[in-house]
Every structure is written in structure tokens, then in C-alpha cells.
Design a protein around this motif. Sequence first.
Motif, PDB file in Angstrom:
ATOM      1  N   ILE A  58       0.853  -1.049  -0.235  1.00  0.00           N
ATOM      2  CA  ILE A  58      -0.164  -0.149   0.032  1.00  0.00           C
ATOM      3  C   ILE A  58       0.798   1.269   0.022  1.00  0.00           C
ATOM      4  CG2 ILE A  58      -0.499  -0.024   2.619  1.00  0.00           C
ATOM      5  CD1 ILE A  58      -3.006   0.790  -0.058  1.00  0.00           C
ATOM      6  N   THR A  59       1.938   1.258   0.914  1.00  0.00           N
ATOM      7  CA  THR A  59       2.691   2.664   0.822  1.00  0.00           C
ATOM      8  C   THR A  59       3.558   2.854  -0.707  1.00  0.00           C
ATOM      9  OG1 THR A  59       3.239   1.987   3.101  1.00  0.00           O
ATOM     10  CG2 THR A  59       4.666   3.622   1.981  1.00  0.00           C
ATOM     11  N   ALA A  60       3.835   1.712  -1.244  1.00  0.00           N
ATOM     12  CA  ALA A  60       4.870   1.792  -2.538  1.00  0.00           C
ATOM     13  C   ALA A  60       3.559   2.139  -3.571  1.00  0.00           C
ATOM     14  CB  ALA A  60       5.382   0.619  -2.863  1.00  0.00           C
ATOM     15  N   ARG A  61       2.489   1.748  -3.312  1.00  0.00           N
ATOM     16  CA  ARG A  61       1.181   2.033  -4.367  1.00  0.00           C
ATOM     17  C   ARG A  61       1.074   3.604  -4.209  1.00  0.00           C
ATOM     18  NH1 ARG A  61      -4.124  -0.759  -3.514  1.00  0.00           N
ATOM     19  NH2 ARG A  61      -2.617  -2.316  -2.596  1.00  0.00           N
ATOM     20  N   ARG A  62       0.892   3.949  -2.943  1.00  0.00           N
ATOM     21  CA  ARG A  62       0.494   5.311  -2.738  1.00  0.00           C
ATOM     22  C   ARG A  62       1.589   6.164  -3.396  1.00  0.00           C
ATOM     23  NH1 ARG A  62      -4.453   7.027  -1.720  1.00  0.00           N
ATOM     24  NH2 ARG A  62      -5.461   5.558  -0.073  1.00  0.00           N
ATOM     25  N   VAL A  63       2.877   5.982  -3.236  1.00  0.00           N
ATOM     26  CA  VAL A  63       3.860   6.736  -3.886  1.00  0.00           C
ATOM     27  C   VAL A  63       3.917   6.772  -5.467  1.00  0.00           C
ATOM     28  CG1 VAL A  63       6.628   6.780  -3.990  1.00  0.00           C
ATOM     29  CG2 VAL A  63       5.568   6.530  -1.679  1.00  0.00           C
ATOM     30  N   VAL A  64       3.791   5.601  -5.972  1.00  0.00           N
ATOM     31  CA  VAL A  64       3.570   5.561  -7.219  1.00  0.00           C
ATOM     32  C   VAL A  64       2.555   6.113  -7.948  1.00  0.00           C
ATOM     33  CG1 VAL A  64       3.480   3.998  -9.110  1.00  0.00           C
ATOM     34  CG2 VAL A  64       5.153   3.534  -7.474  1.00  0.00           C
ATOM     35  N   GLU A  65       1.394   6.140  -7.222  1.00  0.00           N
ATOM     36  CA  GLU A  65       0.203   6.847  -7.898  1.00  0.00           C
ATOM     37  C   GLU A  65       0.309   8.440  -7.575  1.00  0.00           C
ATOM     38  OE1 GLU A  65      -3.052   5.122  -5.380  1.00  0.00           O
ATOM     39  OE2 GLU A  65      -3.241   3.806  -6.652  1.00  0.00           O
ATOM     40  N   ALA A  66       0.833   8.817  -6.357  1.00  0.00           N
ATOM     41  CA  ALA A  66       1.202  10.221  -6.219  1.00  0.00           C
ATOM     42  C   ALA A  66       2.074  11.017  -7.425  1.00  0.00           C
ATOM     43  CB  ALA A  66       1.530  10.685  -4.898  1.00  0.00           C
ATOM     44  N   ALA A  67       3.023  10.137  -7.465  1.00  0.00           N
ATOM     45  CA  ALA A  67       4.310  10.584  -8.451  1.00  0.00           C
ATOM     46  C   ALA A  67       3.475  10.777  -9.919  1.00  0.00           C
ATOM     47  CB  ALA A  67       5.265   9.740  -8.520  1.00  0.00           C
ATOM     48  N   GLY A  68       2.585   9.810 -10.126  1.00  0.00           N
ATOM     49  CA  GLY A  68       1.888   9.726 -11.592  1.00  0.00           C
ATOM     50  C   GLY A  68       0.752  10.874 -11.635  1.00  0.00           C
ATOM     51  N   ALA A  69       0.129  10.982 -10.489  1.00  0.00           N
ATOM     52  CA  ALA A  69      -0.728  12.267 -10.589  1.00  0.00           C
ATOM     53  C   ALA A  69      -0.054  13.530 -10.665  1.00  0.00           C
ATOM     54  CB  ALA A  69      -1.695  12.237  -9.214  1.00  0.00           C
ATOM     55  N   LEU A  70       0.909  13.642  -9.897  1.00  0.00           N
ATOM     56  CA  LEU A  70       1.615  15.044  -9.989  1.00  0.00           C
ATOM     57  C   LEU A  70       2.347  15.048 -11.576  1.00  0.00           C
ATOM     58  CD1 LEU A  70       2.970  17.507  -8.570  1.00  0.00           C
ATOM     59  CD2 LEU A  70       5.015  16.058  -8.087  1.00  0.00           C
ATOM     60  N   LEU A  71       2.960  14.232 -11.968  1.00  0.00           N
ATOM     61  CA  LEU A  71       3.530  14.075 -13.241  1.00  0.00           C
ATOM     62  C   LEU A  71       2.163  14.460 -14.258  1.00  0.00           C
ATOM     63  CD1 LEU A  71       5.883  14.170 -15.138  1.00  0.00           C
ATOM     64  CD2 LEU A  71       5.615  11.609 -15.228  1.00  0.00           C
ATOM     65  N   GLY A  72       1.312  13.857 -14.041  1.00  0.00           N
ATOM     66  CA  GLY A  72       0.184  14.117 -14.960  1.00  0.00           C
ATOM     67  C   GLY A  72      -0.439  15.326 -14.907  1.00  0.00           C
ATOM     68  N   GLY A  73      -0.699  15.755 -13.816  1.00  0.00           N
ATOM     69  CA  GLY A  73      -1.161  17.090 -13.464  1.00  0.00           C
ATOM     70  C   GLY A  73      -0.111  18.359 -14.003  1.00  0.00           C
TER      71      GLY A  73
END
Length: 153
Positions: A58-73
Motif C-alpha cells: 500500500i505504501t509503495a502504491r501510494r507513492v507511485v500513484e502520487a508521482a503519477g498524479a503529480l506528473l500528469g497534473g
Amino acid sequence: MVLTIVDIVLRKMSGQGVAGGIEYSEIFLVVGVFFALAAAQVEGFHVSTTVLTSRMPITARRVVEAAGALLGGIVVAVMAYVATQTAWVSFATGEYRFGLAAVVVWPARAAVALGLWLYLIEFAGSAIRHFKAPEDEDDAADAIAMAEKDVVL
């Protein structure tokens, strides 16, 4: 679509279609596509794959999702900014597309910019909602276990 159908019918019946029908159809298409981006984000219709992230802790997933959301934004924000500048230049210079009729282009360029800004707002909102909502780890574990057993829902 209505304009295209009318254009086709008039061409078949009289040999002459709607003056600038193709050019206006292109403008309407751009408006429809870029306004639909935000609507698709609201409804969750954009393609997402969780093949990799669903198997992460869950922690790694949240980090990857946050990085993806930031990059996408960032990417969408840059696109919206550039589209806004392009729309302004188009408006200021009176840009038009020349065909059977001189059709102004700035409304389509403005629609692209506005659609991207709306998409960015909804993208940010859905990312915030995603990260604020508590994730049910049991559901994710159940989905992985069912996938490993070749159970398709």
C-alpha cells in the motif's frame, strides 16, 4: 453531426452543400472532444491500468500513484497554458481557416484551452479525493487473490 448530414443531403439533392460545412464541423468536433475530457474524468471513463500497482504494498502504491498524479497534473497544466497562449494569439490576429468559407479558428483554440483547464481542475480534484479516501486493503487483497484464481468479475 447534424451539420454533416445536412451538408451531405444538400450535396446529393442540389449538388451544392453547406458553404464551409466541413470547416465548421472541424470546429465543432474540437469543442466536443476537449470539453469531454473533464466530463470523462468526472465519470471515471479514462483508461487506467492497475496491473503493476495492485500488486504493490500500500505504501509503495501510494507513492507511485502520487508521482503519477503529480506528473500528469504538470503535463496537463503545461498543455493548458500553451493552449491558452495559442488561443489568445489566434484571437488577437484574427486567425481563420480558409476553405469554402473563411471560418475563424479562435473559438476552437479557446475550447481546447478551456477544456484542458477544466480537465486539470477535475484531474486535481479526483486525485485529491483518491488520496483522501481511505483505501480498503482487504478489497485489494481479495481482488488479487481472485485474479490469481482466474476469477473474472
